[in-house]
Design an enzyme around this catalytic site. Structure first.
Site, PDB file in Angstrom:
ATOM      1  N   PHE A  30       0.848  -1.188   0.000  1.00  0.00           N
ATOM      2  CA  PHE A  30       0.000   0.000   0.000  1.00  0.00           C
ATOM      3  C   PHE A  30       0.888   1.243   0.000  1.00  0.00           C
ATOM      4  O   PHE A  30       2.092   1.160   0.257  1.00  0.00           O
ATOM      5  CB  PHE A  30      -0.919   0.009   1.219  1.00  0.00           C
ATOM      6  CG  PHE A  30      -1.778  -1.227   1.333  1.00  0.00           C
ATOM      7  CD1 PHE A  30      -2.931  -1.354   0.578  1.00  0.00           C
ATOM      8  CD2 PHE A  30      -1.425  -2.264   2.183  1.00  0.00           C
ATOM      9  CE1 PHE A  30      -3.720  -2.496   0.662  1.00  0.00           C
ATOM     10  CE2 PHE A  30      -2.202  -3.398   2.286  1.00  0.00           C
ATOM     11  CZ  PHE A  30      -3.345  -3.522   1.516  1.00  0.00           C
ATOM     12  N   SER A  78      -6.200  -7.986  -1.449  1.00  0.00           N
ATOM     13  CA  SER A  78      -5.918  -7.267  -0.199  1.00  0.00           C
ATOM     14  C   SER A  78      -6.515  -5.872  -0.253  1.00  0.00           C
ATOM     15  O   SER A  78      -6.339  -5.141  -1.234  1.00  0.00           O
ATOM     16  CB  SER A  78      -4.413  -7.180   0.041  1.00  0.00           C
ATOM     17  OG  SER A  78      -3.860  -8.459   0.244  1.00  0.00           O
ATOM     18  N   CYS A  85      -4.118  -4.580   6.639  1.00  0.00           N
ATOM     19  CA  CYS A  85      -4.227  -5.388   5.423  1.00  0.00           C
ATOM     20  C   CYS A  85      -5.134  -6.584   5.688  1.00  0.00           C
ATOM     21  O   CYS A  85      -4.814  -7.456   6.492  1.00  0.00           O
ATOM     22  CB  CYS A  85      -2.843  -5.862   4.982  1.00  0.00           C
ATOM     23  SG  CYS A  85      -2.861  -6.860   3.485  1.00  0.00           S
ATOM     24  N   THR A  87      -8.003  -9.582   3.903  1.00  0.00           N
ATOM     25  CA  THR A  87      -8.302 -10.351   2.700  1.00  0.00           C
ATOM     26  C   THR A  87      -9.798 -10.297   2.396  1.00  0.00           C
ATOM     27  O   THR A  87     -10.620 -10.587   3.272  1.00  0.00           O
ATOM     28  CB  THR A  87      -7.861 -11.816   2.877  1.00  0.00           C
ATOM     29  OG1 THR A  87      -6.458 -11.840   3.137  1.00  0.00           O
ATOM     30  CG2 THR A  87      -8.167 -12.623   1.630  1.00  0.00           C
ATOM     31  N   ALA A 101      -8.765 -11.831  12.255  1.00  0.00           N
ATOM     32  CA  ALA A 101      -8.227 -12.844  13.157  1.00  0.00           C
ATOM     33  C   ALA A 101      -8.082 -12.260  14.566  1.00  0.00           C
ATOM     34  O   ALA A 101      -8.038 -11.038  14.747  1.00  0.00           O
ATOM     35  CB  ALA A 101      -6.872 -13.328  12.643  1.00  0.00           C
ATOM     36  N   HIS A 139       0.640  -3.965   8.064  1.00  0.00           N
ATOM     37  CA  HIS A 139       0.893  -4.782   9.255  1.00  0.00           C
ATOM     38  C   HIS A 139       1.012  -3.843  10.450  1.00  0.00           C
ATOM     39  O   HIS A 139       2.089  -3.325  10.750  1.00  0.00           O
ATOM     40  CB  HIS A 139       2.167  -5.606   9.075  1.00  0.00           C
ATOM     41  CG  HIS A 139       2.120  -6.489   7.877  1.00  0.00           C
ATOM     42  ND1 HIS A 139       3.256  -7.035   7.301  1.00  0.00           N
ATOM     43  CD2 HIS A 139       1.084  -6.923   7.119  1.00  0.00           C
ATOM     44  CE1 HIS A 139       2.916  -7.776   6.257  1.00  0.00           C
ATOM     45  NE2 HIS A 139       1.601  -7.715   6.132  1.00  0.00           N
ATOM     46  N   THR A 184       3.705  12.596   7.943  1.00  0.00           N
ATOM     47  CA  THR A 184       5.055  12.975   8.344  1.00  0.00           C
ATOM     48  C   THR A 184       5.081  13.302   9.828  1.00  0.00           C
ATOM     49  O   THR A 184       4.278  14.097  10.310  1.00  0.00           O
ATOM     50  CB  THR A 184       5.538  14.196   7.539  1.00  0.00           C
ATOM     51  OG1 THR A 184       5.487  13.888   6.153  1.00  0.00           O
ATOM     52  CG2 THR A 184       6.964  14.566   7.917  1.00  0.00           C
TER      53      THR A 184
END
Length: 337
Positions: A30, A78, A85, A87, A101, A139, A184
């Site tokens: 991404f 994704s 991220c 599915t 999960a 992640h 930033t």
């Protein structure tokens, strides 16, 4: 193309360079440029989700309404939801579904969502796309907490708390993904464990962060390149630390050895003094019999073993055997009256 403009080609002469390039491409899932804000339509804890062995188990399913995120979608693609991220397991023209999960719910703010909550959405980056943000993997490292909103002109300051686990990877003027938005970092306070950033007016209208309240959580993902660099030198740092500890132990052992040597020298010096005192007493006894003077016994050579010439030549009581005093002593000629 213009005849004077040569096309830019990436030359990778070494195998390691190719591996690095592939690793960077793999990291480009991404960009952190949010494509749209979707809306949570349903939160379903389903008990009939089928596992690999055919058994059924409970799962956490989000159904999200959108317009752009499903364009080009397919089962298994994704999609980043608030920077996480996920599915795609089902979709139609205006909605898609994703499973979360237990680890995802522990690490992110997705468990805080309610029906009607807005969420940032971004499709995975195509290989030929340009990256206007930074390398975002989706992640999430942890969920931080919003500490403060403060306006300055048309911009909005946001202060966010974070933990020691991610703090080393957050640096001033570096990248960070907050709810999937590439931003930033402005300031970092290591003592109080917070950082801040500034949102321009356009960004405020395109992401969910300004719609949240102080105390609510946001997903944080540090720049993955910084984490890879830290992991690469981590082994070296551990080896250097081990060598430093070994050096300290060696220095301590050397200090102990020198101390023991000094103690032994002092003990030997004390023993020599006792022997010299005994020698002086014996010489004093001999001076009374006219053989050795007391002055000789207390002279600078008084530490030496005093004996008669016949004893030094191997005769007398010693019979060539070493006397009970130091070797350097009994070899010396005694001063005889």
């Amino acid at each position: 193309p213009h005849p004077e403009i040569k096309p830019l080609r990436l030359r990778l002469p070494h195998h390691n360079s190719r591996v690095l390039a592939l690793a960077l491409l793999a990291a480009m899932v991404f960009t952190g440029i949010v494509e749209e804000m979707g809306e949570v339509l349903a939160i379903d804890k389903r008990v009939g989700l089928e596992m690999w062995d055919g058994t059924k188990a409970e799962g956490f399913v989000l159904k999200i309404g959108c317009k752009m995120a499903v364009q080009g979608a397919y089962i298994g693609c994704s999609i980043a939801v608030n920077g996480t991220c996920l599915t795609c397991t089902a979709f139609d023209a205006k909605t898609f579904e994703v499973n979360c999960a237990p680890e995802t719910l522990r690490r992110t703010d997705l468990g805080d969502l309610k029906v009607g909550s807005p969420v940032n959405l971004e499709r995975s980056m195509a290989a030929n796309d340009r990256n206007s943000g930074h390398f975002v993997q989706g992640h999430v490292d942890e969920a931080g907490k919003i500490l403060e909103f403060k306006k300055e002109g048309e911009s909005l300051w946001v202060k966010i708390a974070l933990s020691d686990a991610i703090l080393p990877f957050v640096v001033p003027k570096g990248y960070i993904a907050v709810d999937g938005t590439s931003l930033t970092v402005c300031e970092v306070n290591h003592r109080e464990k917070w950082f801040n950033l500034m949102l321009i007016a356009h960004t405020q209208q395109c992401i969910v962060m300004p719609k949240k309240k102080v105390g609510e959580r946001v997903n944080l993902e540090a720049d993955c390149l910084g984490k890879y660099a830290a992991a690469a030198v981590g082994g070296v740092a551990e080896r250097v630390s081990g060598l430093e500890q070994k050096l300290v132990r060696t220095q301590i052992a050397a200090g102990v050895s020198l101390s023991l040597a000094a103690v032994c020298i002092l003990l030997l010096a004390g023993e020599d003094k006792l022997r010299c005192r005994d020698l002086a007493q014996r010489c004093a006894g001999r001076s009374s019999s006219g053989r050795v003077s007391a002055a000789a016994a207390t002279s600078p050579t008084a530490h030496a073993r005093i004996a008669s010439p016949s004893q030094l030549r191997g005769g007398g009581a010693w019979k060539g055997e070493r006397p009970p005093y130091p070797f350097k002593v009994w070899r010396l000629q005694a001063q005889v009256e």
